[in-house]
Each structure stands twice: as structure tokens, then as C-alpha cells.
Design an enzyme around this catalytic site. Structure first.
Site, PDB file in Angstrom:
ATOM      1  CG  HIS A 159      -2.104  -0.901   1.112  1.00  0.00           C
ATOM      2  ND1 HIS A 159      -2.780  -1.381   2.196  1.00  0.00           N
ATOM      3  CD2 HIS A 159      -2.743  -1.423   0.033  1.00  0.00           C
ATOM      4  CE1 HIS A 159      -3.781  -2.168   1.807  1.00  0.00           C
ATOM      5  NE2 HIS A 159      -3.762  -2.204   0.501  1.00  0.00           N
ATOM      6  CG  HIS A 168      -9.987  -7.594  -3.121  1.00  0.00           C
ATOM      7  ND1 HIS A 168     -10.537  -6.339  -3.173  1.00  0.00           N
ATOM      8  CD2 HIS A 168      -8.790  -7.460  -2.480  1.00  0.00           C
ATOM      9  CE1 HIS A 168      -9.706  -5.481  -2.587  1.00  0.00           C
ATOM     10  NE2 HIS A 168      -8.640  -6.138  -2.167  1.00  0.00           N
ATOM     11  CD  GLU A 188      -5.709  -3.158  -2.232  1.00  0.00           C
ATOM     12  OE1 GLU A 188      -6.314  -3.978  -1.512  1.00  0.00           O
ATOM     13  OE2 GLU A 188      -5.052  -2.202  -1.781  1.00  0.00           O
ATOM     14  CG  ASP A 232      -2.969  -6.848  -3.619  1.00  0.00           C
ATOM     15  OD1 ASP A 232      -3.924  -6.124  -3.944  1.00  0.00           O
ATOM     16  OD2 ASP A 232      -2.945  -7.523  -2.578  1.00  0.00           O
ATOM     17  CG  HIS A 285      -9.151  -4.650   2.615  1.00  0.00           C
ATOM     18  ND1 HIS A 285      -8.370  -3.527   2.495  1.00  0.00           N
ATOM     19  CD2 HIS A 285      -8.776  -5.467   1.622  1.00  0.00           C
ATOM     20  CE1 HIS A 285      -7.521  -3.669   1.480  1.00  0.00           C
ATOM     21  NE2 HIS A 285      -7.749  -4.842   0.948  1.00  0.00           N
ATOM     22  CG  ASP A 310      -6.929  -8.865   0.577  1.00  0.00           C
ATOM     23  OD1 ASP A 310      -5.943  -9.428   0.079  1.00  0.00           O
ATOM     24  OD2 ASP A 310      -7.343  -7.752   0.213  1.00  0.00           O
ATOM     25  CE1 TYR A 344      -2.841  -9.162   4.195  1.00  0.00           C
ATOM     26  CE2 TYR A 344      -5.017  -9.235   5.180  1.00  0.00           C
ATOM     27  CZ  TYR A 344      -4.215  -9.136   4.064  1.00  0.00           C
ATOM     28  OH  TYR A 344      -4.782  -8.989   2.828  1.00  0.00           O
ATOM     29  CG  HIS A 398      -1.917 -11.290   0.515  1.00  0.00           C
ATOM     30  ND1 HIS A 398      -1.135 -10.849  -0.522  1.00  0.00           N
ATOM     31  CD2 HIS A 398      -3.013 -10.488   0.513  1.00  0.00           C
ATOM     32  CE1 HIS A 398      -1.720  -9.825  -1.132  1.00  0.00           C
ATOM     33  NE2 HIS A 398      -2.866  -9.588  -0.518  1.00  0.00           N
TER      34      HIS A 398
HETATM   35 FE1  FEO Z   1      -6.860  -5.868  -0.776  1.00  0.00          FE
HETATM   36 FE2  FEO Z   1      -4.484  -8.175  -1.180  1.00  0.00          FE
HETATM   37  O1  FEO Z   1      -5.539  -6.729  -1.687  1.00  0.00           O
END
Ligand code: FEO
Length: 398
Positions: free
Chosen positions: A23, A80, A82, A84, A147, A167, A195, A228
Site C-alpha cells: 500500500h 477482489h 485491488e 495486487d 476489506h 485477503d 495483517y 496472501h
Molecule cells: Fe486488498 Fe491483497 O488486496
């Protein structure tokens, strides 16, 4: 290199050993991370869940081709979006542009906002299924604000029951091992906690509701596959239980003292207050951090697990220090509940630093226990004794 999870689930993600910040500069990742993507091969359909971060897009697609001819991928599920997880999607879609992308309506909006492409989107909601052939299927479970608004989980009824949780239940933790029973538990659990504290704690009410909703479904659960870190194969319920605890005003018997100092006066106060707390409450863990020197995300993790926090700064230019301001701003974003707090600090003339910190702690949702502790100039033996007595009195309020 892909890795086999079950006879029809393959990990096709990327382990990022060199990642130190996430981030932007918001979150330290001292043990790297991974971007987990999964290939599920059903009797009739082959499905890809998520991709990886953009810098690894070509590597991802190239390795995916080694695992499966791309034209045999029947669907892509974007849980999701985002970057990544969606960062390699554009590179992949160049090769298979008509492949349907299953995602929530918010997921489609986010993908359109990021990549500006008119891909073949299929919007899904909780309970919608993607049949894989035989009696196996993927069932979607929306998980908004875990999230991001677009987040969803995906449940696979094969393999004894597998929850793909994106996530949720993740850790920024690089490993060549795939499973939780293959890595040191202590360091991996710290990363899971860090996390949660830094990414999910803001949304704890939604986490709590969603975890309870999933538990009420009574689904068989052999594994949880996050996006992750390692997969929860051994006792997957353990991380679900942790999430129930972490999302419910979590606290251990710990007090965390966070301070900044210019010429050591506020540091001496921090240490004296810690002595007082320890004298009054010997079983309580007391940890002290210099906000300007220690990792901000590790500090926030320690505050997250504490029942109380003391924040100290010398008064600087009618305010408090830059490092303490940063911590207070991040604490406000975490929306922690049921934690006590107080302020302290040295001063030379105007002396409003501690009062302003108290106001910021109140705004951040802490229960400020008292007016705090202040010392004019450099604390002498008497002032240090007073700070110690203040620590004792604070401990009695917890
Ligand atoms: Fe919210 Fe691993 O991206």
C-alpha cells in the site's frame, strides 16, 4: 512454478520475497508476501481464481501457460480487484479476451475503473454458483468491506470443502512452503495478526458478521486458501476462531506505551510510567516504543492487542511530534473499541502537547482515563517518582 494443493487445485501465484512495503508506504511487510492465485479443474470446467500484482504479470501468464493452455480456462473469478490481485488481468485478457470474468457488481466497477476495458463481466451475488461438472461447484459469498466493497469469497464443495477467502485470513508472509503446518507457527501467526490489525481492524463489525454467517452455513472445511501467505490446512478453524476474537474488541493483558522524545525527557517519563504499571500489575505485559524509531505497523499491532495505550510527546510548536501525529492518525483509522488510553509528555513553556494528544485519542475512539502526566523541562527524581506513581494509578483504572 505452480504447486499442487489437491488433485484438482493448483497454486499458480507468485511469492514476493523482496516486498518490504505494501500500500505504498502504509504497511511494512518484513517477511515479504505472496499473491496467491488458484486453478481449479472440474470435470467440465477449469477456473482461475484471481491473478497477481502487476509487476509480475508477464511471469504469471507465462507460468500459467505451462500449467494449462490458456484457451482451456473457462472462467476467471476475481474475488477482489485491488491491484495486487488484478494486476496481471490485463496481460492475461490480451490472450483470452472473451473469457468470462465472475465478480461482484462492485468488482466490475473497480475493474472498469482500473483497466478501462469492456471485458465479459458476469456479476455474481451470495449463493450464485458456477458448476464445474459432476456434483462439484463453486459458490460465491459476498464479503463487502473485507476489506474493499467488491470483496467476495468462493466456496468449493470438492476436496473436503475449500474456502477461497482472498485477503481474509491472509498474512504478508513469503514462503516456499504452501501450508500453515510447514512454517514456524509463531512468526506466521504474528503476520496474520499484523495483517488483521493493519488491514482489517477498521472493518471488524463486518468481519464479525461475515465469519458468523459463514460458520452458520455449517460447510465442511478442509482448507482455507487466502490470497496472501500460506494456506490453512492444519486446523483451518483456528484462524476462523482468531478472527472471531480479533473482530470483537480484542485485547490481551498488555499496555503499550508509544512516545517520541527530543532530549530524552519524555523517554524518561515513558520508562517511569512503565515501572509504575509493572509495580502495580506484575502480570501485565508492558511494551514501550519510540514512534520515531520503531516500525509504525508493528506499533499499531501491539496497540491492537493491548487493553490500554499511553501516548507521549514533548510539546513542540504548540502541538506534538510528527511521529506521534502519524501514529494517532493511523489509530483513528483503525476504529479500535473498548481500549483505555492516556497522554503524557514533557514541556518547557506552553505545554499543551499532552492535552492535544488526549483529544486526539478521544477522537480515535479510546476511553481516555484521566488528564495524563506532564513534566516541566527535564524530570528530576521527584518528577520521575510522580510519573511512576501516575503509572500505578493508571494501572488501577484498567
Ligand atoms: Fe486488498 Fe491483497 O488486496
Amino acid at each position: 512454478m505452480s504447486k499442487i494443493i489437491t488433485n484438482n487445485i493448483t497454486w499458480v501465484g507468485k511469492v514476493d520475497w523482496e516486498l518490504t512495503m505494501f500500500h505504498g508506504n502504509e504497511l511494512s511487510t518484513k517477511r515479504g508476501s505472496s499473491y496467491n492465485a488458484y486453478l481449479v479443474r472440474g470435470l467440465k470446467k477449469t477456473v482461475l481464481l484471481d491473478t497477481v500484482w502487476g509487476p509480475y504479470d508477464k511471469e504469471f501468464v507465462s507460468r500459467l501457460k505451462e500449467e494449462v493452455p490458456l484457451d482451456q480456462i473457462d472462467a476467471i473469478i476475481m474475488q477482489h480487484n485491488e491491484t495486487d490481485h488484478s494486476g496481471a488481468l490485463a496481460e492475461l485478457m490480451r490472450e483470452i479476451p472473451d473469457t468470462p470474468i465472475y465478480c461482484t457488481a462492485k468488482g466490475e466497477a473497480i475493474l472498469r475503473g482500473h483497466y478501462h476495458k469492456d471485458w465479459n463481466f458476469v456479476n455474481v451475488k451470495t449463493g450464485d454458483v458456477l458448476e464445474l461438472g459432476g456434483d462439484e461447484r463453486l459458490t460465491f459469498i459476498e464479503a463487502p468491506m473485507l476489506h474493499w466493497p467488491d470483496t467476495m469469497f468462493t466456496y468449493y464443495n470438492g476436496g473436503g470443502g475449500v474456502l477461497f477467502s482472498n485477503d481474509g485470513f491472509g498474512q504478508h508472509y513469503a514462503s516456499e512452503n504452501l501450508f500453515n503446518d510447514e512454517v514456524p507457527k509463531c512468526e506466521m501467526m504474528y503476520e496474520a495478526l499484523k495483517y488483521y490489525a493493519n488491514i482489517l481492524s477498521t472493518y471488524s463489525p463486518m468481519v464479525s458478521r461475515k465469519v458468523k454467517e459463514i460458520l452458520a452455513m455449517n460447510l465442511p472445511l478442509a482448507m482455507i486458501c487466502p490470497s496472501h501467505g500460506v494456506i490453512w490446512r492444519k486446523e483451518p478453524a483456528q484462524i476462523v476462531e482468531k478472527y472471531l476474537q480479533w473482530s470483537d474488541s480484542y485485547q490481551e493483558d498488555q499496555v503499550t506505551i508509544v512516545y517520541d522524545t527530543m532530549w530524552n525527557s519524555t523517554r524518561l517519563m515513558a520508562e517511569a510510567i512503565a515501572r509504575g504499571i509493572k509495580a502495580q500489575a506484575p502480570a501485565t505485559t508492558v511494551k514501550i516504543f519510540n514512534a520515531a524509531k520503531e516500525d509504525k505497523n508493528d506499533i499499531l499491532t501491539e496497540v491492537f492487542r493491548s487493553k490500554a495505550v499511553l501516548v507521549g510527546s514533548p510539546t513542540i510548536n504548540y502541538g506534538y511530534s510528527y511521529a506521534v501525529a502519524g501514529i494517532l492518525e493511523m489509530l483513528k483509522g483503525m476504529r479500535l473499541k473498548k481500549k483505555k488510553a492516556a497522554a503524557f509528555g514533557s514541556y518547557g513553556w506552553s505545554g499543551e502537547g499532552a492535552k492535544l494528544i488526549s483529544a486526539a485519542l478521544t477522537e480515535a475512539g479510546f476511553e481516555v482515563a484521566d488528564e495524563g502526566c506532564r513534566t516541566l523541562w527535564v524530570p528530576d527524581e521527584k518528577a520521575l517518582k510522580e510519573a511512576e506513581e501516575y503509572g500505578k494509578a493508571f494501572a488501577l483504572k484498567l
